[in-house]
Design a protein around this motif. Structure first.
Motif: not given
Length: 362
Positions: A1-23, A53-58
């Motif tokens: 399955m094709a993956m976007p060249k750049v994932l758009k991650v909607h979240g916050l840089d102080l968010s518990y689960f956004t940080g998990k996904l970013e790592g 909820q966050m994060p959410q990925v387009e």
């Protein structure tokens, strides 16, 4: 399955689960753009996925990814050459177990330290008022007051935080910190010489809350310097660098105190939540070393627990025996069949998953 060249991650840089996904995305070398949510974007994402909820990925073609656990599982299938899943069945299950523990047990102390301590609450209410609520047409002091009271209501009072339970919640963090320190002063990652799902599962709380928020960060630096170093190491890790490093074939002995916490506290807590949902009650009581908690039920946590039981029961008999020999409580809790499956109720889901579910916000 094709993956976007750049994932758009909607979240916050102080968010518990956004940080998990970013790592995880950084380690996987998957390009992404962090789109800092405001209230309008939060609502837009919720409308698209059916879950606030966050994060959410387009994704692509109007598709979205939701829930970090399932996002990681999905991305592992697309980029298996830098896998974080141990090859040995027993270790793979332990990694999944520790992800559940990191997501669902450390959530309460992480939010407690952020909102119960004045210094931390002032800082975070300022950041959220200036960030998440930047599009709300109110004076700054009113946005800050609103977010502070909202967070304290949802993540302290409604989540069982009282004078009688506060010290025990603090201990949940300190006991986990001490257990992690025993492992990480001996080896670079939780299950050996290369990162696994266990590391990323514990990363959400350990990075964006305990490592960054003033009060728990001060404790981590002085009490558990190896944990502090591990958090920074994982943020700077490239998983491809470990492709030639073998996965461990057995868990390290130093992991025993952490797994004891899982068996003695986390699994009984998850079991009590599941039983309450099966009985149709909205709250349940849980005893943590003599401290009584009264907590609202969470369908999402029941779903996670039932999935954990299913995974354990699907293990080879030799793996079950290996686990039961060291941690009989774990086998006792997870060998019970799922008699009343918790059905998913949220529309937002990774595009590969036919099941919807409930989760927590922020």
């Amino acid at each position: 399955m094709a993956m976007p060249k750049v994932l758009k991650v909607h979240g916050l840089d102080l968010s518990y689960f956004t940080g998990k996904l970013e790592g995880y995305l950084r380690g996987k070398q998957i390009p992404y753009e962090l789109i800092e949510m405001d209230t309008a974007d939060f609502k837009r994402c919720g409308k698209a996925t059916g879950v606030a909820q966050m994060p959410q990925v387009e994704w692509i073609n109007g598709q979205w990814l939701s829930d970090t656990t399932l996002i990681i599982e999905f991305l592992e299938t697309l980029k298996p050459e830098t896998s974080v899943m141990p090859e040995h069945a027993t270790l793979r299950f332990i990694a999944q177990l520790l992800e559940d523990f990191g997501d669902e047990w450390l959530w309460r102390p992480a939010l407690y330290y952020r909102w119960a301590h004045a210094q931390d609450a002032r800082l975070m209410s300022h950041r959220l008022a200036d960030g998440m609520m930047r599009d709300v047409p109110l004076p700054f002091f009113m946005r800050r007051w609103a977010i502070l009271n909202r967070q304290r209501l949802h993540f302290l009072w409604l989540d069982g935080v009282r004078k009688t339970t506060a010290k025990r919640i603090e201990a949940h963090y300190l006991e986990t910190l001490d257990a992690l320190e025993l492992v990480l002063k001996k080896q670079p990652f939780l299950l050996g010489q290369r990162p696994t799902l266990a590391d990323y599962g514990l990363y959400g709380s350990m990075f964006r809350h305990f490592f960054c928020d003033p009060t728990p960060a001060r404790m981590m630096r002085t009490r558990a310097p190896a944990v502090h170093e591990w958090v920074a190491r994982l943020w700077n890790t490239t998983l491809a660098d470990y492709n030639n490093a073998p996965f461990a074939a057995q868990w390290p002995g130093e992991l025993t105190p952490l797994l004891n916490i899982v068996c003695e506290e986390f699994l009984p807590y998850m079991q009590a939540n599941e039983q309450a949902i099966e009985q149709g009650t909205r709250k349940f009581e849980f005893d943590s070393k003599g401290v009584q908690f009264k907590i609202p039920t969470q369908r999402y946590r029941a779903w996670r627990y039932q999935r954990l039981k299913t995974r354990y029961q699907a293990l080879p008999y030799s793996s079950q025996q290996e686990i039961n020999t060291c941690f009989p409580e774990l086998g006792t809790a997870l060998s019970k069949p799922v008699t009343c499956p918790v059905e998913a109720r949220i529309k937002g889901l990774p595009i590969t998953t036919p099941t919807t579910m409930t989760s927590r916000t922020w």
